[in-house]
Design an enzyme around this catalytic site. Structure first.
Site, mmCIF file in Angstrom:
data_model
loop_
_atom_site.group_PDB
_atom_site.id
_atom_site.type_symbol
_atom_site.label_atom_id
_atom_site.label_comp_id
_atom_site.label_asym_id
_atom_site.label_seq_id
_atom_site.Cartn_x
_atom_site.Cartn_y
_atom_site.Cartn_z
ATOM 1 N N GLU A 258 -5.990 5.783 23.337
ATOM 2 C CA GLU A 258 -6.768 5.062 24.343
ATOM 3 C C GLU A 258 -5.853 4.364 25.349
ATOM 4 O O GLU A 258 -6.146 4.325 26.550
ATOM 5 C CB GLU A 258 -7.647 4.024 23.632
ATOM 6 C CG GLU A 258 -8.938 3.754 24.358
ATOM 7 C CD GLU A 258 -9.772 2.702 23.647
ATOM 8 O OE1 GLU A 258 -9.668 2.610 22.415
ATOM 9 O OE2 GLU A 258 -10.491 1.974 24.345
ATOM 10 N N GLN A 259 -4.746 3.832 24.861
ATOM 11 C CA GLN A 259 -3.797 3.163 25.750
ATOM 12 C C GLN A 259 -3.179 4.185 26.702
ATOM 13 O O GLN A 259 -2.951 3.909 27.874
ATOM 14 C CB GLN A 259 -2.721 2.460 24.919
ATOM 15 C CG GLN A 259 -1.776 1.570 25.713
ATOM 16 C CD GLN A 259 -2.476 0.370 26.333
ATOM 17 O OE1 GLN A 259 -3.510 -0.067 25.841
ATOM 18 N NE2 GLN A 259 -1.924 -0.136 27.430
ATOM 19 N N SER A 285 1.404 -1.855 23.706
ATOM 20 C CA SER A 285 0.334 -2.758 24.116
ATOM 21 C C SER A 285 -0.042 -3.675 22.961
ATOM 22 O O SER A 285 -0.191 -3.231 21.820
ATOM 23 C CB SER A 285 -0.895 -1.952 24.529
ATOM 24 O OG SER A 285 -2.022 -2.811 24.607
ATOM 25 N N HIS A 287 -2.822 -4.815 22.534
ATOM 26 C CA HIS A 287 -4.165 -4.426 22.084
ATOM 27 C C HIS A 287 -4.106 -3.489 20.871
ATOM 28 O O HIS A 287 -5.047 -3.405 20.103
ATOM 29 C CB HIS A 287 -4.941 -3.782 23.231
ATOM 30 C CG HIS A 287 -5.391 -4.789 24.248
ATOM 31 N ND1 HIS A 287 -6.507 -5.584 24.051
ATOM 32 C CD2 HIS A 287 -4.851 -5.176 25.431
ATOM 33 C CE1 HIS A 287 -6.639 -6.398 25.100
ATOM 34 N NE2 HIS A 287 -5.643 -6.172 25.943
ATOM 35 N N GLU A 338 -2.135 -12.450 33.644
ATOM 36 C CA GLU A 338 -3.474 -12.018 33.221
ATOM 37 C C GLU A 338 -4.208 -13.249 32.717
ATOM 38 O O GLU A 338 -3.903 -13.765 31.648
ATOM 39 C CB GLU A 338 -3.384 -10.958 32.115
ATOM 40 C CG GLU A 338 -2.832 -9.628 32.606
ATOM 41 C CD GLU A 338 -2.957 -8.503 31.581
ATOM 42 O OE1 GLU A 338 -3.477 -8.755 30.470
ATOM 43 O OE2 GLU A 338 -2.523 -7.377 31.900
ATOM 44 N N TRP A 340 -6.998 -13.524 31.514
ATOM 45 C CA TRP A 340 -8.001 -13.209 30.502
ATOM 46 C C TRP A 340 -7.448 -12.728 29.159
ATOM 47 O O TRP A 340 -8.180 -12.579 28.201
ATOM 48 C CB TRP A 340 -8.912 -12.090 31.048
ATOM 49 C CG TRP A 340 -8.089 -10.875 31.449
ATOM 50 C CD1 TRP A 340 -7.691 -9.862 30.634
ATOM 51 C CD2 TRP A 340 -7.539 -10.578 32.733
ATOM 52 N NE1 TRP A 340 -6.914 -8.965 31.324
ATOM 53 C CE2 TRP A 340 -6.812 -9.378 32.623
ATOM 54 C CE3 TRP A 340 -7.584 -11.223 33.985
ATOM 55 C CZ2 TRP A 340 -6.143 -8.801 33.707
ATOM 56 C CZ3 TRP A 340 -6.916 -10.642 35.063
ATOM 57 C CH2 TRP A 340 -6.207 -9.447 34.916
HETATM 58 ZN ZN LIG Z 1 -5.271 -7.337 27.633
#
Ligand SMILES: [Zn+2]
Length: 371
Positions: A258-259, A285, A287, A338, A340
């Site tokens: 997905e990344q 990442s 994530h 970022e 968020w």
């Molecule tokens: Zn992020």
């Protein structure tokens, strides 16, 4: 009468002879010396060497000293170096005594030797010992997170950047003197304090521990590490109580594939520079760890301008989250601001980072890497 006197005399002589022989064999003084050193926990091999070198008095004054116990056991022990040995901290390294002797010979003083040994691994010490005497090693090695193998890089980095030497050590340890994604470390091991950035990645097949679905009222089709999710839900509910609005998970766990897709989409749409600034390469990442969340505000689409974000910036650390990519840290994280993106690190670490306003990279280099 004369005979009796003579007999008495020879008995006395005999007793003296027996006494001398017994003292010589049993040697109560030596026994007592050994007893004292044993009491301090010195090993038998050390005790022999201590007595042989007539250093009992000095050693007893120091009480137990692990370094001395080690050097006295070694065949490399040098009497001339005793004055330095006794002030050295012991570090678990091969050929300790032999290597200390070499450092002394090269001209390093006690303080420098202690710093060198503390920052060394067997491998880095071997390389270092082949080099000529290096001036001012303490300058960088005084920091307990300094690494001997980075000495040359510290010197080079300080010559190129006019910054404080402590920052030099931190930045070089982070890897800032190297290009992104080159000379990387990768892991397959999950931990709540793991560091994932442009120098530290996870393997393609890496899956975080306890990966669970985010309940639909907190995000659409997202997954997170369970503890991270629990902390987030608590934070979301408290945010709602304080601001009337909840926060949601816009993006949680993303796997390698997905990344890769995300990166390629950005690359195609916005070009290389933009993609590099905003999207990590697959495997690099946060994530991918299941510990990172792109947070969405309930009240508006722009998180940074929301009521919720003001509350979250102030309170996230209480739930174990840190704002990971701040505006002021772009040159360290390698990621553009970022507003968020939050990372779960647990309450203790989050609190420390919040209070000291440091990047996670710096925290990691200072407190985790050398653990
Ligand atoms: Zn992020």
């Amino acid at each position: 009468m004369k005979r009796v006197k003579l007999r008495k005399k020879s008995i006395v002589v005999l007793i003296i002879i027996i006494l001398v022989v017994v003292i010589e064999i049993v040697n109560p003084i030596k026994l007592y010396n050994k007893y004292q050193l044993r009491n301090l926990n010195y090993s038998e091999a050390s005790i022999e060497n201590i007595l042989k070198n007539n250093l009992k008095k000095e050693v007893l004054e120091l009480s137990y000293n692990k370094t001395l116990d080690i050097v006295f056991q070694s065949n490399d022990f040098k009497l001339d170096n005793f004055g330095i040995y006794k002030d050295l901290t012991y570090y678990e390294l091969d050929d300790y005594t032999k290597n200390v002797n070499i450092l002394i010979e090269k001209g390093y003083n006690k303080e420098e030797i202690n710093y060198i040994l503390r920052s060394a691994t067997n491998e880095s010490l071997k390389v270092f010992l082949e080099k000529d005497y290096m001036e001012n090693v303490s300058k960088f090695l005084e920091y307990d997170f300094a690494k001997l193998e980075n000495m040359d890089r510290y010197i080079k980095y300080q010559n190129e950047h006019n910054i404080d030497k402590e920052l030099v050590v931190i930045y070089v340890n982070i890897g800032l003197d190297k290009e992104f994604y080159k000379d990387v470390k990768t892991t397959n091991k999950f931990s709540y304090d793991m560091l994932v950035n442009k120098y530290n990645g996870v393997l393609e097949e890496f899956i975080p521990d306890n990966l669970v679905d985010v309940p639909s009222e907190y995000g659409t089709k997202q997954k997170l590490n369970e503890e991270t999710l629990k902390a987030f839900i608590k934070m979301a509910e408290d945010c709602k109580a304080a601001t009337n609005y909840k926060i949601l998970v816009r993006s949680g766990y993303r796997d390698y594939a997905e990344q890769e897709k995300t990166y390629n989409t950005y690359l195609k749409t916005y070009g290389k520079t933009y993609a590099e600034n905003y999207v990590a390469h697959p495997g690099y990442s946060e994530h991918h760890t299941g510990l990172a969340i792109d947070v969405k505000a309930e009240s508006t689409d722009v998180f940074a301008n929301s009521k919720e974000s003001s509350w979250v910036y102030e309170n996230a650390y209480k739930y174990g989250f840190i704002l990971r990519y701040k505006k002021s840290d772009e040159n360290i994280t390698g990621i553009k601001y970022e507003s968020w993106h939050f990372r779960y690190v647990g309450e203790e670490i989050a609190k420390y980072i919040h209070e000291h306003e440091m990047t996670y990279e710096e925290y990691y280099v200072r407190f985790i890497e050398n653990k």
